[in-house]
Structures are given as structure tokens and as C-alpha cells.
Design an enzyme around this catalytic site. Structure first.
Site, mmCIF file in Angstrom:
data_model
loop_
_atom_site.group_PDB
_atom_site.id
_atom_site.type_symbol
_atom_site.label_atom_id
_atom_site.label_comp_id
_atom_site.label_asym_id
_atom_site.label_seq_id
_atom_site.Cartn_x
_atom_site.Cartn_y
_atom_site.Cartn_z
ATOM 1 C CE LYS A 35 -4.305 1.646 1.736
ATOM 2 N NZ LYS A 35 -4.667 2.145 0.431
ATOM 3 N N GLY A 40 6.661 0.802 5.562
ATOM 4 C CA GLY A 40 7.521 -0.140 4.836
ATOM 5 C C GLY A 40 7.541 0.137 3.345
ATOM 6 C CB CYS A 41 4.834 0.758 0.924
ATOM 7 S SG CYS A 41 4.003 -0.828 1.231
ATOM 8 C CB THR A 42 7.292 5.300 2.714
ATOM 9 O OG1 THR A 42 5.885 5.549 2.586
ATOM 10 C CG2 THR A 42 8.064 6.589 2.515
ATOM 11 C CB ALA A 45 8.668 3.672 -2.890
#
Length: 152
Positions: A35, A40-42, A45
Site C-alpha cells: 500500500k 515499509g512501502c515508503t 520506494a
């Protein structure tokens, strides 16, 4: 799943539409994340974005994939100053193809979500995959592995 050619489909991204079979890069990294705008996704990315110049120097395209909308991807990209392209897979075509939708436990409740995974392709053929990825340090690991793959 071992060939990109099986994915002859147009997907919406933060920079327009893309057909994976028509990319001109010899090397392709597709990573799946749960998401936009989550910690974690930030981290993941931002890691790929920080190293984008090094991946570019290795003739490698990086694409992030989640089920978020293009608008959510654009907001995420702008807020985090990301330099990588993100695919919106709302129909879960890529997620299904790469078998990344898994049962997860969120606060004691079972939900179906994306298992953080990364795939490296060379000339349309899968050469390395990572499952159950930890976000921190992952982009650096992929870069090192890519250099090793290109040296062979």
C-alpha cells in the site's frame, strides 16, 4: 510466470500507460508492495528511487506495483519525491500472474493482501525472484544482485 511476454496488457501508471512486453530496457525489475504511503512501502520506494541513477546506468527499468489507484500513486510519488514509475493493478492481473496475493494477519484479522516480492527479468526472462521481502535495505540488495547477474 517466467516470461514477460505472457503479460501483453496495458497497465495504468503514474506517468501514463505501459505495456511490459514493449519496454526497451534489457533489464527489468518489478516489485510488489502492499500500500502507498505506509512506512515499509515508503522505505522500499524511497530506496529504489535513491538508487535509480545506478539502476539506469545498468540499463534497468524499475516498476513498483500495488493495487492502489493511479491517483494514490501520484500523491505518493509527489509526497515522497519518488523517481520510479508505479503501476496501478486494481484488477490484480499482475498480482495474480506473479502469485503475490497471500493471506495475511492484520491486527488479528485474516485479510488477502500483497506479499512484498521482487522479480528481475533479463530480455523478458525471469532470472531472480525475492519473496517475503523486508523493505529496509532491499533496493541495495537488488542492486548488488543485479550487478552480479550482469557480470556473469
Amino acid at each position: 510466470m517466467s516470461e514477460i511476454g505472457l503479460l501483453d496488457h496495458v497497465f495504468p501508471t503514474t506517468t501514463g500507460e505501459i505495456n511490459l512486453t514493449q519496454l526497451d530496457a534489457a533489464w527489468l525489475i518489478i516489485y510488489f508492495y502492499p500500500k502507498d504511503s505506509t512506512p515499509g512501502c515508503t522505505t522500499q520506494a524511497a530506496g529504489f528511487s535513491c538508487l535509480k541513477d545506478q539502476f539506469d546506468a545498468l540499463n534497468t527499468t524499475i516498476l513498483g506495483v500495488s493495487r492502489d489507484s493511479v491517483k494514490a500513486h501520484q500523491n505518493f510519488t509527489e509526497k515522497q519525491n519518488l523517481s520510479i514509475n508505479l503501476i496501478s493493478d486494481k484488477e490484480e492481473l499482475l498480482c495474480t500472474h506473479f502469485n503475490v496475493i497471500k493471506e495475511k494477519n492484520m491486527y488479528g484479522k485474516k485479510v488477502m493482501g500483497i506479499e512484498r516480492s521482487t522479480f528481475i527479468f533479463h530480455n523478458g526472462k525471469l532470472v531472480k525472484e525475492y519473496r517475503k521481502v523486508k523493505a529496509a535495505g532491499h533496493a541495495e540488495q537488488v542492486l548488488e544482485d543485479l550487478k552480479a547477474l550482469q557480470a556473469t
